[in-house]
Design an enzyme around this catalytic site. Structure first.
Site, PDB file in Angstrom:
ATOM      1  N   LEU A 121      -4.213   7.784  -2.554  1.00 62.72           N
ATOM      2  CA  LEU A 121      -4.551   6.381  -2.356  1.00 62.72           C
ATOM      3  C   LEU A 121      -3.344   5.476  -2.608  1.00 62.72           C
ATOM      4  CD1 LEU A 121      -7.325   4.373  -2.514  1.00 62.72           C
ATOM      5  CD2 LEU A 121      -6.272   4.054  -4.731  1.00 62.72           C
ATOM      6  N   HIS A 122      -3.199   4.451  -1.792  1.00 61.42           N
ATOM      7  CA  HIS A 122      -2.151   3.454  -2.013  1.00 61.42           C
ATOM      8  C   HIS A 122      -2.566   2.136  -1.366  1.00 61.42           C
ATOM      9  CE1 HIS A 122      -1.162   5.942   1.508  1.00 61.42           C
ATOM     10  NE2 HIS A 122      -0.635   4.861   2.052  1.00 61.42           N
ATOM     11  N   GLN A 123      -2.319   1.052  -2.089  1.00 57.91           N
ATOM     12  CA  GLN A 123      -2.620  -0.312  -1.635  1.00 57.91           C
ATOM     13  C   GLN A 123      -1.321  -0.907  -1.083  1.00 57.91           C
ATOM     14  OE1 GLN A 123      -5.341  -2.487  -1.876  1.00 57.91           O
ATOM     15  NE2 GLN A 123      -4.245  -4.322  -1.355  1.00 57.91           N
TER      16      GLN A 123
END
Length: 165
Positions: A121-123
């Site tokens: 996951l990465h924003q």
């Protein structure tokens, strides 16, 4: 000759071909690399901020949990809070050093949704300027970035608050 100018970007070939860094997930490896070999801008307790190796614009950072987790719903409450705090801090830091006119924020959940590294996951925090979508990406399918990643990393890391957020 065909009269076209060319911008050579061989560093993008692994991204285009889907190759991964040797040794595993690049987002798991990044925080442990020596400072001069990493694009990590800031480290928190549960998450870190790292420059995107293939940025849409200068200052394009990603907020990533240290824990290898793919889905937003699998984050702990504390990871969710620190992701939000780091996203807010990234926007403040980028505004202070680059004065963008706006931002795109987002997560691509799964490969079908466009995630380049779907398993971690990465924003995304992408600074935007009026007119940054010029003819190069529209006609030439090429993005021109006016700053080297190492220079961007130093600029953002130096402006990041010592507290991490």
């Amino acid at each position: 000759m065909d009269g076209l100018e060319r911008l050579w970007t061989p560093h993008r070939m692994p991204y285009i071909t889907g190759e991964r860094a040797p040794g595993g997930c690049p987002l798991c490896l990044a925080p442990d690399l020596p400072e001069d070999e990493t694009l990590v801008v800031a480290r928190g307790e549960l998450v870190f901020a790292v420059l995107n190796l293939y940025p849409y614009n200068p200052g394009h950072v990603m907020i990533c949990p240290y824990r290898h987790v793919a889905d937003y719903t699998d984050l702990t409450e504390d990871e969710t809070v620190e992701t939000a705090v780091f996203t807010r801090t990234a926007m403040r830091v980028i505004r202070a050093v680059s004065r963008p006119h706006g931002f795109n924020l987002g997560m691509n959940q799964g490969a079908v949704a466009g995630a380049g590294i779907a398993e971690h996951l990465h924003q995304h925090v992408v600074p935007r300027w009026s007119g940054d979508g010029n003819f190069m990406p529209v006609i030439g399918q090429t993005k021109v970035l006016p700053q080297l990643l190492a220079e961007t990393r130093v600029m953002l890391a130096e402006a990041w608050p010592a507290s991490g957020h």
